[in-house]
Design an enzyme around this catalytic site. Structure first.
Site, short mmCIF file in Angstrom:
data_model
loop_
_atom_site.label_atom_id
_atom_site.label_comp_id
_atom_site.label_asym_id
_atom_site.label_seq_id
_atom_site.Cartn_x
_atom_site.Cartn_y
_atom_site.Cartn_z
N TRP A 1 0.83 -1.21 0.00
CA TRP A 1 0.00 0.00 0.00
C TRP A 1 0.87 1.27 0.00
O TRP A 1 0.43 2.32 -0.47
CB TRP A 1 -0.95 -0.01 1.20
CG TRP A 1 -0.46 0.69 2.41
CD1 TRP A 1 0.38 0.19 3.36
CD2 TRP A 1 -0.78 2.03 2.82
NE1 TRP A 1 0.60 1.14 4.33
CE2 TRP A 1 -0.11 2.28 4.02
CE3 TRP A 1 -1.58 3.04 2.27
CZ2 TRP A 1 -0.19 3.49 4.69
CZ3 TRP A 1 -1.67 4.24 2.95
CH2 TRP A 1 -0.98 4.46 4.14
N ASN A 2 2.10 1.19 0.49
CA ASN A 2 3.01 2.34 0.53
C ASN A 2 4.37 1.87 0.04
O ASN A 2 5.25 1.52 0.82
CB ASN A 2 3.08 2.89 1.96
CG ASN A 2 3.80 4.21 2.03
OD1 ASN A 2 4.57 4.57 1.15
ND2 ASN A 2 3.56 4.95 3.10
N ILE A 3 4.56 1.89 -1.27
CA ILE A 3 5.78 1.34 -1.86
C ILE A 3 7.03 2.13 -1.49
O ILE A 3 8.07 1.52 -1.22
CB ILE A 3 5.62 1.23 -3.39
CG1 ILE A 3 4.53 0.21 -3.73
CG2 ILE A 3 6.93 0.81 -4.05
CD1 ILE A 3 4.79 -1.18 -3.22
N VAL B 1 7.84 3.63 1.31
CA VAL B 1 8.26 3.21 2.66
C VAL B 1 8.69 1.74 2.65
O VAL B 1 9.67 1.37 3.29
CB VAL B 1 7.12 3.45 3.67
CG1 VAL B 1 7.44 2.80 5.01
CG2 VAL B 1 6.88 4.94 3.85
N TYR C 1 15.64 -4.06 6.66
CA TYR C 1 15.45 -5.51 6.70
C TYR C 1 16.68 -6.26 6.16
O TYR C 1 17.22 -7.14 6.85
CB TYR C 1 14.21 -5.87 5.90
CG TYR C 1 13.86 -7.34 5.93
CD1 TYR C 1 13.23 -7.91 7.03
CD2 TYR C 1 14.17 -8.17 4.84
CE1 TYR C 1 12.92 -9.26 7.06
CE2 TYR C 1 13.85 -9.51 4.86
CZ TYR C 1 13.24 -10.05 5.98
OH TYR C 1 12.93 -11.38 5.99
N HIS D 1 4.69 6.12 13.80
CA HIS D 1 3.26 6.40 13.89
C HIS D 1 2.94 7.14 15.20
O HIS D 1 2.18 8.12 15.20
CB HIS D 1 2.45 5.11 13.81
CG HIS D 1 2.18 4.64 12.41
ND1 HIS D 1 3.14 4.02 11.64
CD2 HIS D 1 1.06 4.72 11.62
CE1 HIS D 1 2.64 3.72 10.46
NE2 HIS D 1 1.38 4.14 10.42
#
Length: 506
Positions: A396-398, A400, A409, A434
């Site tokens: 949904w948020n490429i 990030v 990672y 967040h």
């Protein structure tokens, strides 16, 4: 002569058909259809001849029934050529049918959604009147028209970017060591997060919305500077290996075969292109589009303006009254009313979130990319088809997701850390940011955003373990529709208690 010739031809054709049918030895549907077509053609031709001669007694058509071998006695019986109207097939709603065209049902859902929301919108107008006030939007960013603390914070952010740039320049020429450069970078990045938070708590004139916008800019800058450091570090490591391999021959340390080579990328132009580019991952040579498409750019600009007004109107007209009416059930701990308020808030909250997604990831980022001729426009993938929570967060948020994969990672995995621990670390970092973007602007520390993000880990395990296909997709949608309003209500309730109820109590 014509009559007899036509009738004789018809008989010959019928005889040939019977012979072919008999030779088939009890062929199936194909045999019955192959003998039916010649009889129909012969009957049509014979009928025309008979009509021309006026002889109605001439046999002109084939019999309606044919003789087929009897299954019981081995003789011949009379049966229709083919009266079958059924075949082996599944119902369309069964997954085994292979049917996938549900466009009509999708249109029905859209129509029902529009009608139901239109009723809610009319009910809201009748109950509260027109609440949309564009002037109020300005007050969300500014308390004092002569004081712009959020804008000042954003301008000061340039100093942190230039500090990182100067460290890179000295690392490239070897003026400072890698260890000293790392320490300077860490101090710069830590200050980048702490300084705006301290300003938000100290300057009372800054508004929650304005501070959230400024902190969002600092968060993006933090992630970009981490990527800037890593990529230039990899370039220096490659240059050192090349120099060691070539001996006395000087290596140019290029990372790509064409385009800009390290350290020629260390320019102000390159730095600020990266800062404004719609990506968090730095490269020496970004893919570039050949030209600026004016029509495409104008469409995206129109979408930005339109959806900005729509978002503001929906928040003021739809969400704010629902949230205000939710304070009393929270205060009285009326759980049934709290649940009713939560479900009522879920629809506008989710609708606004979907509009925000399109506005930001499609309209705004494409405007930036088009102006800068930035070629990589994959800002999102088909997250709406997610059958697992993990797939949603990966698609949904490429921007990030690419940053987390490239700079968090994979480096952690190379250090020998377990994959599950590395994934948990990614969620921890996401949960921290967040909470940082919510608690600091509201000037209160509540763990709701952090807890919501960390709850995605067990939720991802449960959905991946027990739910598949459409059930998993429904679970993802349910978590999005219900989860966000819960966090919104918790923060609004705590903010109301902290800032308003405490002031009203003597």
């Amino acid at each position: 002569m014509g009559d007899r010739g036509g009738a004789g031809g018809s008989r010959r054709r019928r005889t040939g058909s019977r012979a072919a049918s008999g030779g088939g030895g009890g062929g199936g549907t194909a045999g019955s259809q192959s003998e039916e077509e010649p009889r129909a053609a012969a009957g049509a031709g014979a009928g025309e001849d008979a009509g021309g001669a006026g002889d109605a007694s001439t046999p002109t058509a084939a019999p309606a029934f044919t003789r087929t071998p009897s299954r019981e006695g081995g003789g011949e019986g009379v049966s229709p050529p083919d009266l079958r109207c059924h075949r082996l097939q599944e119902s369309l709603f069964s997954s085994a049918s292979g049917f996938s065209n549900y466009r009509g049902i999708l249109n029905w859902c859209v129509v029902m959604l529009i009608l139901s929301n239109a009723r809610l919108f009319l009910e809201n107008i009748i109950k509260y009147g027109i609440l949309v006030d564009p002037i109020q939007v300005v007050s969300l960013f500014l308390k004092d028209p002569y004081s712009w603390p959020s804008l000042c914070l954003i301008i000061v952010a340039n100093g942190f970017a230039l500090a990182a740039f100067q460290v890179e320049k000295r690392l490239a020429v070897g003026t400072i060591t890698e260890r000293v450069g790392l320490l300077l970078y860490m101090a710069n990045l830590l200050t980048m997060l702490c300084f705006p938070a301290a300003v938000v708590f100290m300057v009372k004139s800054i508004t929650p919305v304005g501070s959230a916008f400024a902190l969002g800019v600092y968060t993006v800058l933090f992630l970009k500077m981490v990527s800037y450091y890593h990529v230039n570090l990899w370039c220096r490591q490659y240059r050192a290996k090349s120099q060691a391999a070539l001996g006395t021959k000087k290596a140019n340390g290029d990372v790509v075969s064409k385009g800009v080579k390290y350290p020629a990328n260390l320019t102000y132009r390159d730095l600020y292109y990266f800062l404004f580019a719609p990506t968090l991952c730095y490269e020496l040579n970004f893919p570039r589009s050949p030209r600026i498409r004016k029509r495409f750019l104008l469409r995206r600009l129109f979408e930005m303006l339109f959806f900005t007004q729509l978002l503001v109107g929906l928040i003021q007209q739809w969400m704010v009254p629902t949230i205000q009416n939710s304070m009393k059930p929270f205060k009285d701990m009326d759980y049934s009313r709290i649940m009713e308020r939560l479900l009522k808030l879920a629809v506008p909250n989710h609708f606004i979130w979907l509009i925000f997604f399109y506005w930001f990831f499609h309209s705004c980022l494409n405007v930036l990319a088009e102006l800068l001729q930035f070629g990589d426009r994959e800002f999102y993938r088909d997250w709406w088809n997610s059958e697992s929570v993990t797939y949603f967060w990966q698609n949904w948020n490429i921007p990030v997701h690419k940053w987390c994969l490239r700079h968090f990672y994979k480096p952690v995995i190379k250090m020998g850390v377990n994959k599950w621990i590395a994934q948990t670390g990614v969620f921890l970092a996401s949960a921290f940011f967040h909470e940082y973007l919510v608690s600091v602007p509201l000037r209160m520390f509540r763990p709701w955003a952090f807890t919501g993000m960390m709850a995605q880990i067990p939720l991802a395990w449960v959905v991946g373990r027990f739910l598949r296909g459409n059930y998993g997709n429904a679970a993802v949608w349910l978590s999005l529709i219900i989860g966000q309003p819960v966090a919104v209500l918790m923060y609004v309730h705590d903010y109301y208690v902290l800032n308003y109820e405490a002031q009203l109590t003597p």
